[in-house]
Enzyme design. Structure first.
Site, short mmCIF file in Angstrom:
data_model
loop_
_atom_site.label_atom_id
_atom_site.label_comp_id
_atom_site.label_asym_id
_atom_site.label_seq_id
_atom_site.Cartn_x
_atom_site.Cartn_y
_atom_site.Cartn_z
N GLY A 13 0.84 -1.20 0.00
CA GLY A 13 0.00 0.00 0.00
C GLY A 13 0.87 1.25 0.00
NE ARG A 27 17.89 15.06 -5.53
CZ ARG A 27 17.18 16.17 -5.60
NH1 ARG A 27 17.13 16.99 -4.57
NH2 ARG A 27 16.53 16.48 -6.69
NE ARG A 74 -2.21 -4.30 -0.93
CZ ARG A 74 -1.83 -3.69 0.20
NH1 ARG A 74 -0.80 -4.14 0.87
NH2 ARG A 74 -2.48 -2.65 0.66
CG ASP A 105 3.51 -6.88 7.36
OD1 ASP A 105 3.01 -6.36 6.33
OD2 ASP A 105 2.82 -7.35 8.26
N GLY A 106 4.72 -7.28 4.22
CA GLY A 106 4.64 -8.18 3.06
C GLY A 106 5.85 -8.01 2.17
CB THR A 107 7.59 -4.89 1.11
OG1 THR A 107 6.35 -4.31 0.70
CG2 THR A 107 8.70 -4.47 0.18
CB THR A 128 2.86 0.64 6.00
OG1 THR A 128 1.51 0.39 6.43
CG2 THR A 128 3.78 0.32 7.17
CG ASP A 130 -1.83 -0.24 8.27
OD1 ASP A 130 -2.67 0.66 8.12
OD2 ASP A 130 -1.89 -1.33 7.68
CG ASP A 132 1.43 -2.74 10.44
OD1 ASP A 132 2.31 -2.11 9.82
OD2 ASP A 132 0.66 -3.54 9.89
NE ARG A 157 -14.74 17.80 17.80
CZ ARG A 157 -14.57 17.36 19.05
NH1 ARG A 157 -14.10 16.16 19.26
NH2 ARG A 157 -14.84 18.13 20.08
NE ARG A 174 -5.68 -5.91 5.03
CZ ARG A 174 -5.41 -5.60 3.77
NH1 ARG A 174 -6.38 -5.55 2.89
NH2 ARG A 174 -4.17 -5.32 3.40
CD GLN A 257 -8.20 6.63 7.15
OE1 GLN A 257 -7.92 6.35 8.30
NE2 GLN A 257 -9.01 5.89 6.42
NE ARG A 258 -2.80 3.13 0.58
CZ ARG A 258 -3.34 1.96 0.22
NH1 ARG A 258 -3.88 1.17 1.13
NH2 ARG A 258 -3.31 1.56 -1.02
O1 F6P Z 1 -1.58 -1.39 4.80
C1 F6P Z 1 -2.11 -0.13 4.58
C2 F6P Z 1 -3.58 -0.22 4.32
O2 F6P Z 1 -4.04 1.07 4.02
C3 F6P Z 1 -4.43 -0.82 5.44
O3 F6P Z 1 -4.70 0.05 6.50
C4 F6P Z 1 -5.65 -1.24 4.67
O4 F6P Z 1 -6.34 -2.25 5.32
C5 F6P Z 1 -5.07 -1.71 3.38
O5 F6P Z 1 -3.85 -1.02 3.20
C6 F6P Z 1 -5.95 -1.49 2.20
O6 F6P Z 1 -5.30 -1.99 1.07
P1 F6P Z 1 -5.83 -1.81 -0.41
O7 F6P Z 1 -5.66 -0.38 -0.78
O8 F6P Z 1 -4.96 -2.70 -1.22
O9 F6P Z 1 -7.26 -2.22 -0.40
#
Ligand code: F6P
Length: 324
Positions: A13, A27, A74, A105-107, A128, A130, A132, A157, A174, A257-258
């Site tokens: 992600g 650089r 991914r 972590d997957g990477t 990431t 997250d 995490d 609010r 997740r 949020q991303r």
């Molecule tokens: O790992 C980052 C994240 O944004 C998680 O919080 C979320 O569950 C997941 O990626 C969503 O992934 P995708 O954009 O592949 O659906």
């Protein structure tokens, strides 16, 4: 043999600040006399040979941009032995001696296996939203994501207050509740529900009952997408069964949020970690993730970064309830 050329890629992600990390890697490497190549679309582009040489100018004007100019993916192919052999062939064809992987972590799981099979050195930079990963206080993108979520909830609010509404807001995560915990506290949420602990929905209902007695003006519940209660819509059903007079609205913040410009914190973190990753490769390190703990740069073996669980401040969620 000393490293002469490194490849860099972003994977999993996307997270705000990945571009700042990329800029730093490119650089720093050039400054150290190394050549650099950018690999598109993570492991997918590695397998397909989507690789191009980068110079200092290739990463100009990206420090402030969200997403990743290298794109991300991914990869299912890289999970196979054949996929990894194809990736190795492409790296050799492009004279790449070592890699910097910016991802989660997957990477890093893929990178760890890649070293075990082919002794190919990879250094990981945690990117990431997250947060995490074990081995770093913060991952790149988390600070931006929580600030985006908080400013969205601030707007909610206003309308919650105007209509005496109850809002259930679902944030990303997740498997991790860190986004929910921090945004919940910063937004004055009455309850925060996260995947790491079995949700006490009765406590949440009791809390709502108390908020009625206390004549609260509006109510906010923050839930992480991976919470065992089943998410924001399930919680609404639960509340509706017990309370008939609440005007309940659900907002799923989702991928907002991303994206967006990384915060100052994420840009600085990304810059420090990208530089540290290049230094580590030059010093012969491999299969490690670079992070910061108490502001100091630290290196954690992939093995630990992916298998150990980060301690998360569960008591903070309780604090939110106390203060609401
Ligand atoms: O790992 C980052 C994240 O944004 C998680 O919080 C979320 O569950 C997941 O990626 C969503 O992934 P995708 O954009 O592949 O659906």
């Amino acid at each position: 043999m000393a490293i002469q050329k490194i490849g860099v890629f972003t994977s999993g992600g996307d997270a705000p600040g990945m571009n700042a990390a990329l800029r730093s890697v490119v650089r720093s490497a050039i400054h150290s006399g190394l050549q650099v190549a950018g690999i598109m679309r993570g492991y997918e582009g590695m397998i397909d040979g989507e690789i191009k040489d980068l110079d200092a100018r290739s990463v100009g004007n990206i420090i402030q941009r969200g997403g990743t100019i290298l794109k991300s993916a991914r990869s299912e192919q890289f999970k196979t032995v054949e996929g990894r052999v194809k990736a190795l062939e492409q790296l050799k064809k492009n004279n790449i001696d070592a890699l910097v992987a910016i991802g989660g972590d997957g990477t890093f799981t893929g990178s760890k296996i890649f070293y075990e099979e082919h002794q190919f050195s990879v250094l990981g930079v945690p990117g990431t939203i997250d947060n995490d990963l074990y081995g770093t206080d913060y991952t790149i993108g988390f600070d931006t994501a929580i600030n985006t979520a908080v400013s969205a909830i601030d707007k909610i609010r206003d309308t919650a207050m105007a209509h005496d509404r109850l809002f259930i807001i679902e944030v990303m995560g997740r498997d991790s509740g860190l986004i929910a915990i921090e945004t919940g506290i910063a937004s004055g949420a009455g309850s925060i529900l996260i995947p790491e602990i079995e949700s006490d929905t009765q406590a949440m209902l009791d809390n709502l009952q108390k908020s009625l007695a206390a004549k609260k003006l509006f109510r906010i519940i923050v839930v992480a997408e991976g919470d065992d209660s089943g998410g924001a819509y399930k919680i609404r059903e639960l509340i509706e069964q017990q309370f008939h007079h609440f005007d309940i609205k659900v907002t799923i913040l989702g991928h907002i949020q991303r994206g967006g410009n990384p915060t100052c914190h994420d840009r600085v973190l990304a810059t420090r970690l990208g530089h540290a990753a290049v230094q580590a490769l030059k010093a012969g390190k491999h299969s490690m993730m670079v992070g910061t703990i108490n502001h100091q740069v630290v290196y954690t073996p992939f093995e630990e970064a992916i298998s150990k669980t980060k301690t998360i401040p569960l008591d903070w969620a309780e604090l939110a309830t106390v203060l609401s």
